[in-house]
Design a protein around this motif. Sequence first.
Motif, short mmCIF file in Angstrom:
data_model
loop_
_atom_site.label_atom_id
_atom_site.label_comp_id
_atom_site.label_asym_id
_atom_site.label_seq_id
_atom_site.Cartn_x
_atom_site.Cartn_y
_atom_site.Cartn_z
N TRP A 1 0.82 -1.21 0.00
CA TRP A 1 0.00 0.00 0.00
C TRP A 1 0.86 1.26 0.00
O TRP A 1 0.54 2.23 -0.69
N VAL B 1 -8.50 -0.43 -4.94
CA VAL B 1 -8.23 -0.04 -3.55
C VAL B 1 -9.22 -0.71 -2.61
O VAL B 1 -8.85 -1.24 -1.56
N MET C 1 -5.02 1.04 6.43
CA MET C 1 -5.09 1.38 5.02
C MET C 1 -5.73 2.75 4.78
O MET C 1 -5.12 3.60 4.13
N ALA D 1 -10.80 2.88 0.49
CA ALA D 1 -10.19 1.94 1.43
C ALA D 1 -11.09 1.72 2.64
O ALA D 1 -11.27 0.59 3.10
#
Length: 484
Positions: A150, A169, A186, A208
């Motif tokens: 990420w 994502v 995230m 996310a």
Amino acid sequence: MRRWLIPDVSLAAAAVTLLYGLALFDGPRKLFRDSDTGWHIRTGERILATGSLPRSDPYSFTKAGEPWFAWEWGADVAMGAAHRHAGLGGITLLYLAAIAFCTWLWFRLTWAVDGDFLLACAMASPFLSTTNMHWLARPHVFSWIFLLTWLIVLERAPERFRPSHAVAVAAGATLWANVHASFFLMPVLACMYLLRRPSWYGAATLAAAAGTFLNPYGAGLHRHVAAYLANAELLQRIGEFQTFNFHAEGSWQILLTVMLAAMGGTLALVQGRVHHFLLLFGFLALGLRSARALPVLALLLPLANSAIRQWLASSPRAAQAIRYSGNLRRLELGFRGWAWVPIGLALAYVILQAPAVRTRIGFPPDQFPVAATARLDALVPAGARILAPDKFGGYMIYAFNGRRRVFFDGRSDLYGLDFMKRYIELVQVRPGWRVELARWSPTHALLPVQYSLASALAEAGWGELYRDSTAVLLGAPREDETRR
């Protein structure tokens, strides 16, 4: 041909990590020094066998039937599948490959943030020395892969946020949420990058965050994880959340990681890279508070590398060395060495099948009741209530495949603070320990030989059924003996 046959430094470092894990680190034994591996494996096999997630506790007699969040079920399934195919050797290969992949990603993140080649090679030692304190066959290793991947995506993000980006994502966030409880990082990381390009990172944060809700528990998972992490009194009683002992032997490499992160974070702030400063100092603060965060801090050393490189490049004396290092990096750009990936994994598999290595694979018998559990069925009737500490409990779940219920294991979110307090009173033989013993009415006790509770039970009339250098098995006195 050279792209396929000649490895670059990141792949070479990954290969070294794999070989180091197999040999010098003794991964076939040390990966299993945490008993939580046991219940993760058996949970994964249970999910594969039933096609559904456990919703209540299937392993203990103290919390039997109570609601349980199998929040790392994705990793459990991977572990269960590896164990079905190749036993604990399959688990060893799975995690050593994942750790080696982390090393490869660590170097790729270094290049993504424009880090220095020679600095990366120098920082690889504290990186590996710090992360290997948590090289365990547990799901958090997969979270390292998610974190590094990420960060690479965030560093290389394109100018425009497209619908395909949102789907990718969200899918990554969904996968992370079903593998490890650190999934909340995230959207948090994407939010930290908002200062760079608000349009892309703002949309990425929302995508996310939305993806994390696609799990079997929905928003209940978020509430459960938040309540667990906010319970400071409970976390104070869990070893891996305690402060690291910097006086321990060999801890200088970990101290070096802390110093490099502090230096890199300070320089990043001076250079205007606030997102790098927040990441480095945020995890630096967490790492000084909890040993569990120190390996994550080591994963972020490429950010420190980038800041230190920029600082050195501004110095006339160091600029020449930086240029030389840059030439080395340009030299290896044409190399990849992908052909060696299947060869390396196959070689590792063959090594694990060698008799001398295969006999060492598994839970260390000097830390777990390996010999005692092998004798338990002959000494203890089925359905017995066996009092054992959490470290033994996780191993017993693995050894008996859930056939024997345990008193306690490493699922601290299930057992809770009140149980933990009572458990500590009991095993430390504090005032009132007999009340706690009577509360659960165990028929047997399987304890480490050095536990004070083992001596206290023997003095209270419990009979010794088995003893070795690791564990002692005791049986509760019969009622007529107790009355006498």
